[in-house]
Design an enzyme around this catalytic site. Structure first.
Site, short mmCIF file in Angstrom:
data_model
loop_
_atom_site.label_atom_id
_atom_site.label_comp_id
_atom_site.label_asym_id
_atom_site.label_seq_id
_atom_site.Cartn_x
_atom_site.Cartn_y
_atom_site.Cartn_z
N HIS A 102 0.95 -1.17 0.14
CA HIS A 102 -0.16 -0.14 0.02
C HIS A 102 0.98 1.25 -0.11
O HIS A 102 1.97 1.36 0.60
CB HIS A 102 -0.71 -0.05 1.35
CG HIS A 102 -2.05 0.82 0.95
ND1 HIS A 102 -1.90 2.11 1.47
CD2 HIS A 102 -3.38 0.51 0.93
CE1 HIS A 102 -3.19 2.81 1.13
NE2 HIS A 102 -4.00 1.87 0.79
N ASP A 125 -8.01 -5.29 -0.11
CA ASP A 125 -8.38 -6.31 -1.17
C ASP A 125 -8.05 -7.58 -0.91
O ASP A 125 -8.35 -8.45 -1.77
CB ASP A 125 -7.72 -5.58 -2.49
CG ASP A 125 -8.34 -4.30 -2.78
OD1 ASP A 125 -7.42 -3.37 -3.02
OD2 ASP A 125 -9.58 -4.34 -2.75
C1 SDX Z 1 -6.22 0.04 -2.93
O1 SDX Z 1 -4.50 4.57 -2.07
C2 SDX Z 1 -5.37 4.13 -1.47
O2 SDX Z 1 -5.84 4.51 -0.31
C3 SDX Z 1 -6.01 2.89 -2.28
C4 SDX Z 1 -6.99 1.94 -1.34
C5 SDX Z 1 -8.46 2.63 -1.19
O3 SDX Z 1 -8.98 2.26 -0.26
O4 SDX Z 1 -8.72 3.56 -1.99
O5 SDX Z 1 -6.67 1.30 -0.34
C6 SDX Z 1 -7.55 0.66 -2.27
O6 SDX Z 1 -5.79 0.52 -4.05
C7 SDX Z 1 -5.23 -0.95 -2.17
C8 SDX Z 1 -4.18 -1.55 -2.89
C9 SDX Z 1 -4.52 -2.44 -3.88
N1 SDX Z 1 -3.57 -2.97 -5.02
C10 SDX Z 1 -2.91 -4.00 -4.65
O7 SDX Z 1 -2.80 -4.96 -3.90
C11 SDX Z 1 -1.97 -4.29 -6.06
C12 SDX Z 1 -0.54 -4.86 -5.52
N2 SDX Z 1 0.17 -4.01 -4.82
C13 SDX Z 1 1.10 -3.14 -5.46
O8 SDX Z 1 0.79 -2.75 -6.86
C14 SDX Z 1 1.71 -1.64 -4.76
O9 SDX Z 1 1.78 -2.35 -3.35
C15 SDX Z 1 0.69 -0.55 -4.62
C16 SDX Z 1 0.14 0.04 -6.11
C17 SDX Z 1 -0.61 -0.65 -3.63
C18 SDX Z 1 1.30 0.57 -3.99
O10 SDX Z 1 2.64 0.96 -4.68
P1 SDX Z 1 3.52 2.07 -4.40
O11 SDX Z 1 3.04 2.95 -3.14
O12 SDX Z 1 3.75 2.90 -5.48
O13 SDX Z 1 4.70 1.19 -4.02
P2 SDX Z 1 5.77 0.75 -4.98
O14 SDX Z 1 5.24 0.12 -6.16
O15 SDX Z 1 7.04 1.76 -5.20
O16 SDX Z 1 6.55 -0.36 -4.18
C19 SDX Z 1 7.54 -0.38 -3.05
C20 SDX Z 1 8.51 -1.39 -3.37
C21 SDX Z 1 8.71 -1.87 -4.75
O17 SDX Z 1 10.02 -2.62 -4.85
P3 SDX Z 1 11.38 -1.57 -5.19
O18 SDX Z 1 11.11 -0.93 -6.48
O19 SDX Z 1 11.35 -0.54 -3.94
O20 SDX Z 1 12.35 -2.63 -5.20
O21 SDX Z 1 7.63 -2.71 -3.01
C22 SDX Z 1 7.48 -3.85 -4.11
C23 SDX Z 1 7.78 -2.84 -5.25
O22 SDX Z 1 8.09 -3.51 -6.36
N3 SDX Z 1 6.01 -3.98 -3.97
C24 SDX Z 1 5.57 -5.17 -4.07
C25 SDX Z 1 4.18 -5.24 -4.03
N4 SDX Z 1 3.69 -3.97 -3.72
C26 SDX Z 1 5.02 -3.16 -3.87
N5 SDX Z 1 6.22 -6.28 -4.41
C27 SDX Z 1 5.58 -7.58 -4.61
N6 SDX Z 1 4.40 -7.55 -4.46
C28 SDX Z 1 3.46 -6.44 -4.07
N7 SDX Z 1 2.13 -6.31 -3.97
#
Ligand code: SDX
Length: 428
Positions: A306, A363
């Site tokens: 998140h 989710d």
């Molecule tokens: C919702 O914003 C809100 O409030 C949203 C929400 C709401 O109520 O409105 O809470 C609802 O959208 C919840 C999130 C649902 N999405 C997912 O579950 C999809 C999977 N999660 C990721 O795509 C990700 O965690 C996000 C999109 C939710 C957040 O992405 P960020 O904040 O841009 O973080 P990032 O992509 O920069 O990740 C930081 C690191 C990265 O590694 P590095 O580049 O630093 O090496 O963490 C890793 C990412 O690769 N990472 C994950 C991961 N999520 C982040 N690695 C593996 N699995 C994951 N799920």
């Protein structure tokens, strides 16, 4: 409170930016005059360090895993409140008396019917259209039917449009499901609760009465509470940006629905259950965890991580306990729940997830419950949109009512060619 400032030194110029404090949470550096005073923009493409507005509706402390709606913790609201009461709270700022709540619920009930012409919109879609495609289209089209609530300068019309949107989303979503399974639409019933009415419109048939299971009704109502609002997330920010141009509320909410559909946002509940089903059995979990950690593999654990929560999403905690409640009430089980529990346990003990502070989000478990109740995975994000509509309209009303509100218009760091002259085609 306030009074302090941040100094920016650029090209020998020192510029002082005021620092503002909220009631709780991080201070903000007010940079509104920075470009005029320095000729430079700030740069924050994912808005990781940017506050887009001030708001009194929802507060999140991502490090502590705290979520407050108008100051009330989500765990207390999920346990003691109802989606109608939380809707009133988000829109009006205070918990209502019983009489006020009954009046509000009655108003919402009387707006649940759709203009009869809108039913013909569904016939234009293929039967296998994704419900979110239908939601985008039908909600945007509401502005063609309710011209008496599109004047955003009139507080009364804003309130009527807000009530119409909250009331009609269950009807629109239920009709999308009925259309996909080739069953007739059911009209809303005012003698049922908001959530009971939705369950009947979705799973009832004209051939017999529909029994609303009170445990399922309570569980789904709680799921709606957990999805109601969440500060300035991507879809809420989309609604605010669309609204900042003066677009009508129906068009703004349609924009929010479109943004929510993405798998990185509201589409994650559908993607998370599909992922859990693909994993299938606990022995296959290590392979998927390794894939999620592999930078060369686009696979991510859906329902994990998140932008704000660097701790357990408090909504996921409630969601997990609700799975057990629904399984018991329906006397069902699903091996996918065991996969989810073991996946969570293994991920939370893996250095990669610990170091990056990746926890289950709202989710991760929701799809397990919705599937047990009988919803197809394609309906999951439509249910998220149904519930988030109250948060969207509350945030939209807050923005429109702000006397300092102006159209949102970000700038950029330009990386394209400098000015050059046109070359005739025979000279190229
Ligand atoms: C919702 O914003 C809100 O409030 C949203 C929400 C709401 O109520 O409105 O809470 C609802 O959208 C919840 C999130 C649902 N999405 C997912 O579950 C999809 C999977 N999660 C990721 O795509 C990700 O965690 C996000 C999109 C939710 C957040 O992405 P960020 O904040 O841009 O973080 P990032 O992509 O920069 O990740 C930081 C690191 C990265 O590694 P590095 O580049 O630093 O090496 O963490 C890793 C990412 O690769 N990472 C994950 C991961 N999520 C982040 N690695 C593996 N699995 C994951 N799920």
């Amino acid at each position: 409170m306030g009074g302090s400032s941040a100094t920016v030194t650029l090209n020998g110029n020192q510029v002082s930016c005021p620092v503002r404090s909220g009631s709780v949470g991080p201070d903000v550096i007010d940079i509104r005059k920075l470009y005029a005073q320095t000729g430079a923009f700030t740069f924050d493409p994912g808005f990781t360090s940017t506050a887009s507005c001030d708001s009194a509706i929802t507060y999140i402390d991502g490090d502590e895993g705290v979520l407050l709606h108008r100051g009330y913790p989500i765990g207390q609201l999920a346990e003691h409140s109802s989606f109608m009461e939380v809707s009133y709270l988000l829109l009006n700022g205070e918990l209502p008396s019983k009489d006020v709540l009954d009046k509000f619920s009655g108003t919402i009930s009387r707006h649940t019917m759709l203009h009869e012409q809108l039913a013909t919109f569904y016939r234009g879609f293929r039967r296998d259209a994704h419900p979110m495609a239908i939601m985008c289209g039908v909600v945007g089209a509401l502005s063609a039917f309710y011209h008496d609530s599109t004047d955003i300068t009139d507080p009364h019309q804003r309130m009527v449009a807000s009530h119409r949107l909250i009331a009609k989303m269950p009807t629109i979503a239920a009709m999308a499901y009925k259309y996909s399974v080739g069953q007739p639409f059911l009209y809303p019933r005012n003698d049922l609760s908001y959530t009971g009415n939705f369950l009947r419109m979705t799973f009832g048939v004209p051939a017999e009465d529909y029994y609303v299971n009170p445990v399922v009704e309570r569980a789904l109502d709680r799921i709606f509470i957990l999805h109601a609002d969440h500060e300035q997330n991507a879809s809420t920010s989309t609604v605010r940006l669309a609204g900042s141009s003066g677009a009508n509320p129906f068009a703004c909410i349609a924009a929010g629905i479109a943004c929510l559909w993405g798998p990185a946002h509201g589409g994650a509940n559908e993607a998370a259950l599909n992922m859990l089903r693909e994993i299938g059995t606990p022995d296959r979990i290590p392979h998927y965890i390794e894939r999620a950690k592999n930078k060369d593999d686009p696979f991510r654990l859906m329902g994990f991580g998140h932008r704000v929560y660097k701790n357990y999403d408090p909504r996921a905690t409630v969601m997990q306990s609700t799975v057990r409640e629904v399984f018991e009430a329906l006397n069902v089980s699903d091996p996918v729940f065991e996969v989810a529990l073991q996946l969570e346990h293994m991920a939370l003990n893996d250095p990669y997830f610990i170091e990056k502070k990746l926890f289950p989000n709202v989710d991760f478990y929701s799809g397990v419950i919705l599937s047990a109740i009988g919803f197809p995975t394609t309906m999951f994000t439509a249910l998220f949109a149904l519930a988030r509509t109250v948060g969207w309209v509350a945030q939209w009303n807050e923005m429109i009512s702000d006397p300092e509100q102006k159209i949102g218009r970000p700038r950029q760091l330009y990386t394209g060619p400098a000015q050059r002259d046109y070359v005739p085609v025979d000279k190229r």
